[in-house]
Write a protein that holds these residues in place. Structure first.
Motif, PDB file in Angstrom:
ATOM      1  N   LYS A   9       0.828  -1.209   0.000  1.00 19.49           N
ATOM      2  CA  LYS A   9       0.000   0.000   0.000  1.00 19.49           C
ATOM      3  C   LYS A   9       0.864   1.262   0.000  1.00 19.49           C
ATOM      4  CE  LYS A   9      -4.273  -1.684   0.484  1.00 19.49           C
ATOM      5  NZ  LYS A   9      -5.035  -1.407   1.699  1.00 19.49           N
ATOM      6  N   THR A  10       0.355   2.284  -0.647  1.00 20.48           N
ATOM      7  CA  THR A  10       1.047   3.562  -0.670  1.00 20.48           C
ATOM      8  C   THR A  10       1.050   4.208   0.719  1.00 20.48           C
ATOM      9  OG1 THR A  10       1.148   5.757  -1.699  1.00 20.48           O
ATOM     10  CG2 THR A  10      -1.044   4.824  -1.335  1.00 20.48           C
ATOM     11  N   PRO A  13      -1.306   8.537   0.120  1.00 19.59           N
ATOM     12  CA  PRO A  13      -2.509   8.526  -0.719  1.00 19.59           C
ATOM     13  C   PRO A  13      -2.770   9.890  -1.353  1.00 19.59           C
ATOM     14  CG  PRO A  13      -2.921   7.494   1.403  1.00 19.59           C
ATOM     15  CD  PRO A  13      -1.593   8.180   1.509  1.00 19.59           C
ATOM     16  N   LYS A  14      -3.226   9.880  -2.587  1.00 17.70           N
ATOM     17  CA  LYS A  14      -3.516  11.118  -3.302  1.00 17.70           C
ATOM     18  C   LYS A  14      -4.903  11.637  -2.929  1.00 17.70           C
ATOM     19  CE  LYS A  14      -1.156   9.214  -7.376  1.00 17.70           C
ATOM     20  NZ  LYS A  14      -1.366   8.780  -8.774  1.00 17.70           N
ATOM     21  N   SER A  29      -4.945   6.600 -10.159  1.00 19.99           N
ATOM     22  CA  SER A  29      -5.203   6.180  -8.780  1.00 19.99           C
ATOM     23  C   SER A  29      -3.909   5.935  -8.003  1.00 19.99           C
ATOM     24  CB  SER A  29      -6.083   4.923  -8.779  1.00 19.99           C
ATOM     25  OG  SER A  29      -5.339   3.810  -9.258  1.00 19.99           O
ATOM     26  N   ASP A  30      -4.052   5.471  -6.784  1.00 19.10           N
ATOM     27  CA  ASP A  30      -2.902   5.306  -5.881  1.00 19.10           C
ATOM     28  C   ASP A  30      -2.010   4.107  -6.210  1.00 19.10           C
ATOM     29  OD1 ASP A  30      -3.231   7.501  -4.126  1.00 19.10           O
ATOM     30  OD2 ASP A  30      -4.822   6.451  -3.055  1.00 19.10           O
ATOM     31  N   HIS A  31      -2.582   3.101  -6.868  1.00 19.46           N
ATOM     32  CA  HIS A  31      -1.827   1.863  -7.054  1.00 19.46           C
ATOM     33  C   HIS A  31      -1.851   1.372  -8.500  1.00 19.46           C
ATOM     34  CE1 HIS A  31      -2.897   2.008  -2.753  1.00 19.46           C
ATOM     35  NE2 HIS A  31      -1.710   1.453  -2.576  1.00 19.46           N
ATOM     36  N   PRO A  50       2.402   0.902  -5.124  1.00 17.90           N
ATOM     37  CA  PRO A  50       2.038   2.306  -5.295  1.00 17.90           C
ATOM     38  C   PRO A  50       2.314   2.785  -6.724  1.00 17.90           C
ATOM     39  CG  PRO A  50       3.196   2.008  -3.229  1.00 17.90           C
ATOM     40  CD  PRO A  50       3.317   0.713  -3.965  1.00 17.90           C
ATOM     41  N   ASP A 123      -7.904  -0.206  -4.990  1.00 20.03           N
ATOM     42  CA  ASP A 123      -8.284   1.191  -5.229  1.00 20.03           C
ATOM     43  C   ASP A 123      -9.788   1.346  -5.450  1.00 20.03           C
ATOM     44  OD1 ASP A 123      -5.828   2.302  -4.863  1.00 20.03           O
ATOM     45  OD2 ASP A 123      -5.312   2.463  -6.985  1.00 20.03           O
ATOM     46  N   TRP A 126     -11.544   4.629  -5.530  1.00 25.22           N
ATOM     47  CA  TRP A 126     -11.272   5.503  -6.675  1.00 25.22           C
ATOM     48  C   TRP A 126     -12.341   5.364  -7.759  1.00 25.22           C
ATOM     49  CZ3 TRP A 126      -7.565   9.217  -7.866  1.00 25.22           C
ATOM     50  CH2 TRP A 126      -6.594   9.428  -6.893  1.00 25.22           C
TER      51      TRP A 126
END
Length: 355
Positions: A9-10, A13-14, A29-31, A50, A123, A126
């Motif tokens: 996991k990032t 996160p954005k 998205s984040d991943h 990520p 995600d 998202w």
């Protein structure tokens, strides 16, 4: 087969984009999903990581000999909060055919779908909920082996990235203006027209720019040999409704076997409407217009689902289709297909897959 992928996991996160201002392919998205291929080892080390830039050797084969492919599909969020994919097995099958054509090692079709599910699950937040929005999914494979030489590579990277997108038509479903291209060629028999590769799209840029300069949103491609048979509209499959018959170009190697195209044909047959996959000349289209038999023209594709055509221009002659308005069949196809994708219409064909 049960596929398990490592998930990292990032830590940063954005911020989610405003669903009212979403554009196509601008935010990610984040991943992302990543998997390697090494000759002698096969596809290995599938993982969700990520979203970040990737590192390529300057001699990577994709940069010099264009050995790459991609796919496109969407994830939709239903009113109940479920996340649905639309016919991902068809994207997997098309990937198999594309890979074979450009000598990329086969990727197990179940693995392809499970990889998409894996990253979409991570995600899931998202997937936008606003009406008309969706999460665009871009799987792709690139040749990463560093070498200069014309042969298939021995190393590849399979990736899946995600991008929340807004409604294709900001103001609702609207007819487009199409320029008929009879100078440049997109594909020819024996070529790669049926494959989902970047080369097919870059070959169309010159024509697309020409069309835009003339005030048209896309081009209608004619065949590459005689320049008279209608084929695709831009990056979408084309349909012509003439005297009650719906006609679309046959799958003979020069056009993309669209998933939405296949879905449209299934629906039309289910509704008892005559649909034919056959060659049709641009002369026949204009003759049908002159005789009052051309009632609708529309394109089908992942991005817009159904895109009605309101005007065609060929050899400087412009014709207005269905008075420049949306045809009844185009509207019905759009409503039913988008309804199935969103879980609002019964999926009698079993097309949707829950993540």
């Amino acid at each position: 087969m049960n596929y398990e992928f490592k998930v990292t996991k990032t830590l940063s996160p954005k911020q989610k984009p405003d669903p009212d201002t979403l554009e196509f392919g601008k935010v990610f998205s984040d991943h992302m999903f990543v998997m390697n291929y090494t000759e002698g080892k096969g596809w290995h080390d599938g993982r969700v990581v990520p979203y970040a830039p990737i590192t390529l050797d300057p001699a990577a084969a994709v940069l010099h000999y264009a050995q790459e492919m991609f796919e496109g599909l969407k994830a939709y969020k239903t009113k109940e909060g479920k996340i649905l994919l639309f016919r991902p097995d068809m994207n997997a099958k098309r990937t198999t055919k594309t890979n074979d054509r450009i000598c990329i090692p086969a990727l197990d079709e179940e693995l392809f779908v499970e990889a998409i599910k894996a990253v979409v699950r991570v995600d899931a937040d998202w997937v936008p909920e606003k009406e008309g929005t969706s999460l665009y999914i871009r799987p792709f494979i690139i040749a990463t082996e560093p070498f200069l030489g014309v042969r298939s590579a021995k190393e590849y990277l399979f990736m899946v990235i995600l991008s929340p997108v807004g409604a294709y038509y900001k103001g609702g479903l609207a007819p487009t203006k199409i320029f008929v291209e009879d100078e440049y060629v997109r594909a020819a028999h024996g070529g790669t027209g049926y494959s989902k590769i970047g080369g097919n799209y870059v070959a169309g840029l010159k024509s697309q720019e020409k069309a835009h300069d003339k005030g048209y949103s896309q081009v209608l491609w004619l065949d590459g040999t005689e320049r008279k048979y209608v084929e695709e509209i831009g990056t979408s499959n084309a349909f012509f409704v003439i005297d009650g018959e719906v006609i679309t170009a046959p799958l003979e190697g020069t056009i993309l076997p669209g998933i939405t195209r296949d879905s449209v044909i299934h629906l039309l047959k289910d509704w008892g409407i005559t649909v034919s996959e056959r060659r049709l000349t641009i002369d026949e289209v204009y003759e049908a217009y002159d005789s009052g038999k051309l009632s609708e023209v529309f394109a089908s594709g992942t991005a817009a689902v159904i895109s009605p055509v309101g005007e065609l221009c060929w050899k400087e002659r412009k014709i207005q289709i269905h008075d420049g308005e949306i045809g009844e069949l185009s509207q019905k196809l759009y409503d039913v297909l988008s309804g199935i994708q969103l879980g609002n219409v019964e999926d009698k064909f079993g097309w949707t897959v829950e993540v």
